[in-house]
Design an enzyme around this catalytic site. Structure first.
Site, PDB file in Angstrom:
ATOM      1  N   GLY A 194    -111.876  23.735 -11.265  1.00  0.00           N
ATOM      2  CA  GLY A 194    -113.500  23.964 -12.185  1.00  0.00           C
ATOM      3  C   GLY A 194    -114.178  22.743 -13.148  1.00  0.00           C
ATOM      4  O   GLY A 194    -112.747  22.505 -13.848  1.00  0.00           O
ATOM      5  N   CYS A 195    -115.375  22.564 -13.551  1.00  0.00           N
ATOM      6  CA  CYS A 195    -115.660  21.664 -14.269  1.00  0.00           C
ATOM      7  C   CYS A 195    -115.089  22.614 -15.845  1.00  0.00           C
ATOM      8  O   CYS A 195    -114.921  21.856 -17.134  1.00  0.00           O
ATOM      9  CB  CYS A 195    -116.854  21.828 -14.258  1.00  0.00           C
ATOM     10  N   TYR A 196    -115.539  23.846 -16.073  1.00  0.00           N
ATOM     11  CA  TYR A 196    -114.604  24.433 -17.754  1.00  0.00           C
ATOM     12  C   TYR A 196    -113.508  24.200 -18.235  1.00  0.00           C
ATOM     13  O   TYR A 196    -113.015  23.759 -18.415  1.00  0.00           O
ATOM     14  CB  TYR A 196    -115.813  25.852 -18.040  1.00  0.00           C
TER      15      TYR A 196
END
Length: 345
Positions: A151-153
């Site tokens: 995921g991006c986070y």
């Protein structure tokens, strides 16, 4: 140089991550796009969905059930969370896959069910997936059939944290993270809270204390030392970019300079991670690139370390890292088609 083209399909090409993959794959020496799916947009030309791609002469969008996967070598899966499991499980065994959804990131089926609210539909396949944080799982990615793209986070948070925890420079159970994401991270669906009048000029926290990406971050950190983190994401009024502010407590006797040196040594030969000597990075500095810029700062409290980490949520946080992994999976340098300069200003 690879001479045989890799027949490539993008599932969910009508979303932002699919469109970003099309941008990054333009002129790629190996991946040849032969199928694009978008079930809600099936039958449309790609330039009817994304006019900026009108010069690309791309395949028409079709339903995923219309694709002959026996004639496909590689799949980028950009479908929504919870929709990919049975589709990927049904692909022929020769097809390699990078899945950009969260469906194969968590390796414990019970943890997946707890965080995503339903049982996993492809647990046998789940056991074979490799978590695709490239800089830390490069060898496993090279030999994988299925890579679960992070995921991006988690990407923005794990890249600075993993080396520090591995070197025992940070005290466990002291991680607090506040992250800001551009609106593109919420996808392309029409939602009231994403309307211009609702969003412009303001920022808001969401999924407070309960964001699903915490499970993904803790899973990776648990390989070093089991722990929980405090994580609060925020939606900010810009299109693309992500900035994570990470607060940790250094181990007694460890300095900010020690931590910075460890990160610099870890990433010295990494093309997509830059550890800054001074100053703090801005999302503008990485926009449109596969880079992660990291800075470290002394906090006010005893042994407090403040880390700033920025990425483009659609590139290093999604499609760029997916291509980085895909390059390795087919035996190419991971930098292929990804040596990009930021779009600035």
């Amino acid at each position: 140089m690879m001479t045989k083209k890799i027949r490539t399909a993008i599932l969910g090409a009508s979303g932002y991550t699919g469109a970003e993959l099309l941008r990054l794959l333009h002129g790629h020496p190996a991946f040849e796009i032969v199928a694009l799916t978008g079930d809600s947009q099936a039958g449309k030309e790609m330039d009817a969905v994304y006019p900026h791609l009108r010069h690309r002469h791309l395949p028409k969008l079709v339903k995923h059930t219309q694709v002959d996967f026996t004639a496909i070598d590689f799949v980028f899966c950009c479908l929504p969370h919870g929709t990919t499991q049975t589709i990927i499980a049904g692909l022929p065994a020769h097809v390699k896959i990078v899945d950009l959804s969260a469906d194969f990131r968590l390796f414990d089926p019970a943890s997946y069910a707890q965080w995503y609210g339903h049982e996993h539909q492809a647990t046998d396949l789940q056991k074979t997936a490799v978590y695709g944080l490239t800089e830390h799982h490069r060898d496993a990615v090279k030999s994988a059939r299925l890579v679960a793209n992070p995921g991006c986070y988690p990407t923005s948070i794990l890249l600075p944290l993993l080396p520090l925890f591995s070197a025992r420079l940070v005290q466990p159970e002291t991680v607090t993270v506040d992250s800001m994401s551009g609106v593109s991270g919420a996808g392309r669906s029409v939602k009231q809270e994403l309307l211009y009048n609702e969003l412009e000029g303001g920022a808001s926290a969401y999924s407070i204390g309960a964001h699903r990406h915490m499970a993904e971050i803790e899973q990776e950190l648990a390989n070093i030392a089991p722990q929980q983190i405090s994580f609060t994401p925020h939606l900010a009024p810009f299109t693309r970019g992500m900035l994570s502010t990470i607060h940790v407590t250094l181990t007694e006797g460890v300095t900010v300079e020690n931590a910075r040196t460890t990160l610099q040594q870890t990433y010295a030969n990494e093309p997509f991670v830059q550890v800054l000597e001074t100053g703090g990075p801005s999302t503008h500095q990485v926009r449109g690139t596969n880079q992660c810029f990291i800075s470290l700062h002394k906090g006010r409290f005893p042994n407090e370390l403040i880390i700033i980490s920025v990425i483009d949520n659609l590139v290093k946080g999604a499609s760029g890292q997916a291509l980085q992994n895909a390059n390795l999976m087919v035996g190419l340098p991971e930098t292929t088609n990804l040596e990009l300069t930021a779009v600035f200003p």
